[in-house]
Write a protein that holds these residues in place. Structure first.
Motif, short mmCIF file in Angstrom:
data_model
loop_
_atom_site.label_atom_id
_atom_site.label_comp_id
_atom_site.label_asym_id
_atom_site.label_seq_id
_atom_site.Cartn_x
_atom_site.Cartn_y
_atom_site.Cartn_z
N VAL A 476 0.79 -1.18 -0.07
CA VAL A 476 0.08 0.13 -0.04
C VAL A 476 0.79 1.33 0.04
O VAL A 476 0.54 1.81 -0.72
CB VAL A 476 -0.87 0.11 1.15
CG1 VAL A 476 -1.70 1.37 1.25
CG2 VAL A 476 -1.92 -1.29 1.25
N GLU A 477 1.96 1.33 0.86
CA GLU A 477 2.79 2.60 0.98
C GLU A 477 3.50 2.49 -0.38
O GLU A 477 3.58 3.85 -0.90
CB GLU A 477 4.04 2.05 2.04
CG GLU A 477 3.29 1.94 3.52
CD GLU A 477 2.74 0.85 3.63
OE1 GLU A 477 2.86 -0.43 2.96
OE2 GLU A 477 1.67 0.83 4.62
N LEU A 478 4.10 1.62 -1.16
CA LEU A 478 4.60 1.90 -2.41
C LEU A 478 3.62 2.71 -3.34
O LEU A 478 4.14 3.16 -4.38
CB LEU A 478 5.36 0.74 -2.83
CG LEU A 478 6.61 0.16 -2.11
CD1 LEU A 478 6.95 -1.14 -2.59
CD2 LEU A 478 7.77 1.12 -2.32
N LEU A 479 2.42 1.75 -3.24
CA LEU A 479 1.45 2.24 -4.38
C LEU A 479 0.99 3.85 -4.21
O LEU A 479 0.91 4.48 -5.08
CB LEU A 479 0.30 1.18 -4.31
CG LEU A 479 -0.89 1.35 -5.44
CD1 LEU A 479 -0.13 1.23 -6.85
CD2 LEU A 479 -1.77 0.41 -5.41
N VAL A 480 0.81 4.33 -2.95
CA VAL A 480 0.51 5.59 -2.54
C VAL A 480 1.51 6.31 -3.06
O VAL A 480 1.32 7.41 -3.76
CB VAL A 480 0.40 5.81 -1.03
CG1 VAL A 480 0.50 7.12 -0.80
CG2 VAL A 480 -0.93 4.91 -0.56
N GLU A 481 3.00 6.19 -3.02
CA GLU A 481 4.08 6.92 -3.45
C GLU A 481 4.02 6.97 -4.79
O GLU A 481 4.42 8.09 -5.26
CB GLU A 481 5.53 6.33 -2.75
CG GLU A 481 6.65 7.26 -3.09
CD GLU A 481 7.85 6.52 -2.59
OE1 GLU A 481 8.92 7.04 -2.96
OE2 GLU A 481 7.92 5.64 -1.69
N ALA A 482 3.85 6.00 -5.57
CA ALA A 482 3.71 5.91 -6.92
C ALA A 482 2.79 6.80 -7.43
O ALA A 482 2.82 7.58 -8.61
CB ALA A 482 3.63 4.46 -7.46
N ILE A 483 1.32 6.66 -6.96
CA ILE A 483 0.25 7.70 -7.39
C ILE A 483 0.71 8.95 -7.24
O ILE A 483 0.52 9.77 -8.21
CB ILE A 483 -0.96 7.29 -6.64
CG1 ILE A 483 -1.54 5.79 -7.02
CG2 ILE A 483 -2.10 8.26 -6.89
CD1 ILE A 483 -2.60 5.39 -6.10
N ARG A 484 1.21 9.32 -6.27
CA ARG A 484 1.45 10.84 -5.63
C ARG A 484 2.71 11.19 -6.90
O ARG A 484 2.48 12.46 -7.37
CB ARG A 484 1.88 11.03 -4.35
CG ARG A 484 0.75 10.83 -3.43
CD ARG A 484 1.46 10.84 -1.83
NE ARG A 484 0.13 10.73 -1.07
CZ ARG A 484 0.22 10.24 0.26
NH1 ARG A 484 1.40 10.25 0.83
NH2 ARG A 484 -0.84 10.52 1.06
N LEU A 485 3.65 10.37 -7.09
CA LEU A 485 4.63 10.93 -8.09
C LEU A 485 4.10 11.13 -9.38
O LEU A 485 4.66 12.10 -10.15
CB LEU A 485 5.75 9.94 -8.16
CG LEU A 485 7.11 10.05 -8.76
CD1 LEU A 485 8.39 9.39 -8.11
CD2 LEU A 485 7.10 9.85 -10.17
N CYS A 486 3.17 10.10 -9.96
CA CYS A 486 2.57 10.23 -11.19
C CYS A 486 1.81 11.63 -11.33
O CYS A 486 1.79 12.07 -12.57
CB CYS A 486 1.62 9.17 -11.34
SG CYS A 486 2.63 7.56 -11.89
#
Length: 793
Positions: A476-486
């Motif tokens: 979940v943490e990695l996915l949250v970070e990826a969404i925010r970067l995109c």
């Protein structure tokens, strides 16, 4: 003939290849990383062995690196493949496109097929049965080759690298996959020669286009004598620029090997392991289409040795063509089909317009082991970031509770959908990646296997998204970070810059031009009826004509040509020679091949009669079930009374069946015995010849060149080769005694002269022995070779 305009080089540099972050090894399979790549220890004995094999091959890129000839630019600039539209192609061909893979693998080739149809060609797309409607609805002919893509995808998710896990071995996955591959190889062959399954219109291929995982392409082309052109969405040709997408190289710094050489060697390792798993299946299938086996040393590298034309279907905006790829390899751009005529459902349209553009999350045809866990992570990450999301159910049927900011999707074309979203998160298939980037959408890739980690690296290096997140590492943490970067402005700007370049490319048309440029136009056309492909060659007293089927039929019916003088028109003759690098390995490999054939023939002596018995018993049972009349009370009573009207006829039928069965089993057993003696007799010639050919190549071992004696296809070329071997052997052997010590003295002084004397003695011994023995064996082998080909196992 198609023409090309020199590429226009831009000033901006491409994204550099970046090694992905280290990922922990999977404890169940320590050779394979979680992202599906194979760990390759560059200092291992197998890699050193393969480097020797490749040094001896004709593969120029790797040879030049190993010899220290590495002057090419390691970072070629972005260059767009510019197309000068050639005149209309003069011959209308029957083209079969062979594709193995998922829907995303098939879709680009539909676009290619439609483009070829515009030029008047008849195009058949041969792929898995489940894509019948998908292909036919696009206006192409379809031929089913078998195989289940869903099962293949599930297998690849469980075994993302080249080495299967113990879980798959216990479950019998390997045997299922091998059986499926044998089915698909046979399907690929039939796709070249069988009529259309629906219309029954006759079809014989004039050219083959294929993606490499179909594996049958080159062999079908060899059997038919026609051109083959490979096209793919991931690197498959040796280059120093980056390692094979399925390889993770270790110990480069400690080994002292240049990283560029290590990259090139990674392709050898992957090719070697692939051939190890499939080589025996391919060779057994080659038997069925009357082709010789391919040797262990040549099988993995056939496409590169034969310089088969290759077109890569990706944008040079992401990965420019490496400088060490030859002119027969092109990078043309992604293949995009014509946007489908799509009207979204009311619910989807309302959701999109109800707020800010949503993000897209989906994994297409990937079969996920635990879709509930994946869905739970996605939903939690979406809620934490506060975005709106469209979640594609895909083949894993992702789905969860209804929420106001989330909508679940069924089948929806990405060409339309990706224009409506702000960012995309997916598995990293080449087609899906291309569709997201051409629409300027920042991309997060969650790779499962294959080329997906590679595309994740490329997107990240271009700044259009975060580093790829292997699906086993997803949280979940990695996915949250990826969404925010995109959603950051920098990622949006980088994606828009790539989109601008990609929209200026014409990938599909460029691939068609690349295909035409590698066709032997002068050999393809009929000399009588222009525009038709030539199927036959007629050699009369005064003329040599290339004739289409129609022209040959007309001339033969009017007694203008002798039909006995018609020969198959081979527009691209592919000859695969078994090369022996030295007398020891040459003799051993030949002996192994002969032993294998003799063992198989011995087993056939028992197995073939057993199979004949089983088949005949099954056929008899089927006939009885279909033809036996329903027993009446009278017939039952007749049997009970011993009525001969029934027993006599039954005994007669059983007698006939017994004779037929005995004959079938005897013929089957005789076939096995004949096969044994054929293998034994072949071994008496093959093994000594392999030893002789190995002797002829001894100078290779100390860096000397061995003269080419040419390719042998019939008794004339065989005689010439034998004469060359004898003359070259004598001349080179004698001259070496004087020349090699002199050269050695010039290079290393007295020590070099001593080495030269040793080399000269070795040369004269090997050359004189080889020259005499070669010509003796040559005529014996020409006597027993089949199909006129001098090519033994």
């Amino acid at each position: 003939m198609a023409t090309f305009r020199e590429p226009e080089y831009q000033t901006d540099s491409p994204p550099q290849y970046i090694d992905p972050p280290p990922v922990e090894l999977d404890p169940r399979n320590p050779a394979v990383k979680d992202d599906g790549r194979l760990d390759i220890d560059i200092d291992s004995s197998i890699v050193k062995y393969l480097s020797v094999i490749r040094r001896k091959s004709t593969t120029k890129p790797l040879q030049s690196y190993l010899d220290g000839d590495d002057d090419s630019d390691p970072s070629p600039p972005y260059s767009q493949f510019q197309v000068e539209e050639p005149p209309p192609f003069p011959v209308k061909l029957n083209i079969v496109i062979q594709v193995v893979g998922s829907r995303g693998d098939v879709q680009p080739f539909i676009a290619l097929g439609n483009e070829l149809q515009k030029d008047g060609h008849r195009v058949r797309l041969a792929t898995h049965n489940v894509f019948d409607t998908f292909v036919r609805s696009s206006g192409l002919e379809f031929y089913p080759i078998g195989g289940d893509p869903a099962e293949l995808m599930a297998y690849m998710v469980r075994n993302p690298g080249l080495i299967p896990s113990m879980q798959s071995l216990r479950a019998g996955d390997i045997q299922k996959k091998r059986k499926m591959m044998a089915e698909m190889l046979n399907g690929c062959w039939l796709s070249c020669i069988e009529p259309d399954p629906v219309s029954r219109a006759p079809f014989v291929a004039d050219a083959i286009i294929a993606n490499p995982p179909s594996f049958g392409h080159l062999h079908c082309a060899q059997a038919l004598g026609i051109p083959v052109h490979l096209m793919f969405t991931m690197p498959w040709s040796t280059t120093k620029q980056f390692p094979h997408p399925l390889a993770n190289i270790k110990n480069v710094r400690g080994s002292g090997i240049d990283p560029h050489v290590a990259n090139a060697l990674s392709y050898s390792v992957v090719e070697f392991l692939t051939w190890q798993g499939l080589g025996d299946i391919i060779n057994e299938w080659r038997d069925t289409i009357d082709l010789e086996h391919v040797s262990f040393s040549d099988g993995p590298y056939l496409a590169e040795i034969l310089r088969i034309p290759f077109t890569y279907c990706w944008s040079p905006a992401l990965v420019p063509k490496p400088a060490d790829w030859g002119s027969h390899i092109d990078v043309c751009g992604f293949f995009f089909r014509e946007p489908p005529d799509y009207t979204p459902p009311v619910e989807l349209n309302e959701f999109i317009r109800a707020g800010p553009p949503p993000i897209y999350i989906g994994f297409g045809s990937i079969v996920i082991d635990d879709p509930e866990r994946m869905t739970s992570m996605i939903l939690e990450a979406v809620q934490k970031t506060g975005v709106r999301a469209l979640i594609s159910r895909g083949w894993s049927n992702l789905g969860g509770p209804e929420m106001g900011n989330i909508m679940y999707l069924g089948d929806c074309p990405n060409e339309w959908l990706f224009q409506q979203v702000s960012a995309v998160i997916h598995h990293g298939g080449a087609g899906t990646t291309a569709c997201g980037l051409v629409n300027g959408r920042p991309t997060t890739i969650v790779p499962f296997f294959g080329d997906q980690p590679f595309w994740g690296d490329m997107v990240s290096a271009a700044g259009a998204g975060p580093k790829p997140i292997p699906h086993r590492s997803l949280s979940v943490e990695l996915l949250v970070e990826a969404i925010r970067l995109c959603l950051m402005p920098e990622a949006q700007a980088a994606a828009q810059e790539i989109a601008a370049k990609m929209k200026a490319e014409a990938g599909v048309r460029a691939a068609v031009v690349s295909f035409y440029a590698n066709l032997p136009v002068d050999k393809l056309g009929c000399d009588i009826i222009k525009g038709l492909p030539a199927a036959w060659v007629y050699r009369g007293r005064k003329a040599r004509l290339k004739l289409s089927k129609v022209a040959a039929e007309i001339l033969a019916s009017h007694l203008r040509i002798d039909i006995e003088k018609l020969k198959k028109n081979e527009t691209r003759k592919i000859i695969i020679e078994t090369r022996r690098w030295d007398p020891i390995t040459g003799t051993v490999s030949a002996a192994i091949g002969v032993s294998r054939d003799m063992a198989k023939a011995t087993a056939d002596i028992v197995m073939k009669p057993a199979k004949a018995y089983k088949d005949r018993t099954k056929a008899t049972s089927s006939e009885l079930s279909m033809n036996q009349p329903v027993q009446t009370l009278d017939s039952i009573a007749g049997h009970a009374a011993g009525n001969d009207r029934y027993t006599a006829s039954e005994k007669k039928a059983k007698g006939r069946d017994c004779m037929t069965l005995t004959t079938s089993m005897s013929v089957a057993s005789a076939s096995g015995v004949a096969g044994f003696f054929k293998s034994y007799a072949g071994g008496l010639i093959t093994i000594p010849y392999a030893f002789t050919e190995g002797f002829r190549n001894i100078p290779h071992l100390y860096g000397e060149e061995v003269r080419d004696i040419g390719i042998i296809t019939d008794w004339k070329s065989g005689t010439a080769a034998g004469a060359k071997a004898f003359v070259y052997g004598f001349v080179n052997g004698v001259s070496g005694v004087f020349v090699l010590p002199y050269k050695g003295a010039q290079q290393e002084g007295a020590l070099g002269a001593i080495k030269g004397v040793g080399k000269g003695v070795a040369r004269i011994s090997s050359k004189l022995f080889t020259g005499k023995f070669f010509i003796t064996n040559l005529y014996i082998r020409l006597d027993i070779s089949r199909n006129g080909y001098f090519n033994f196992k």
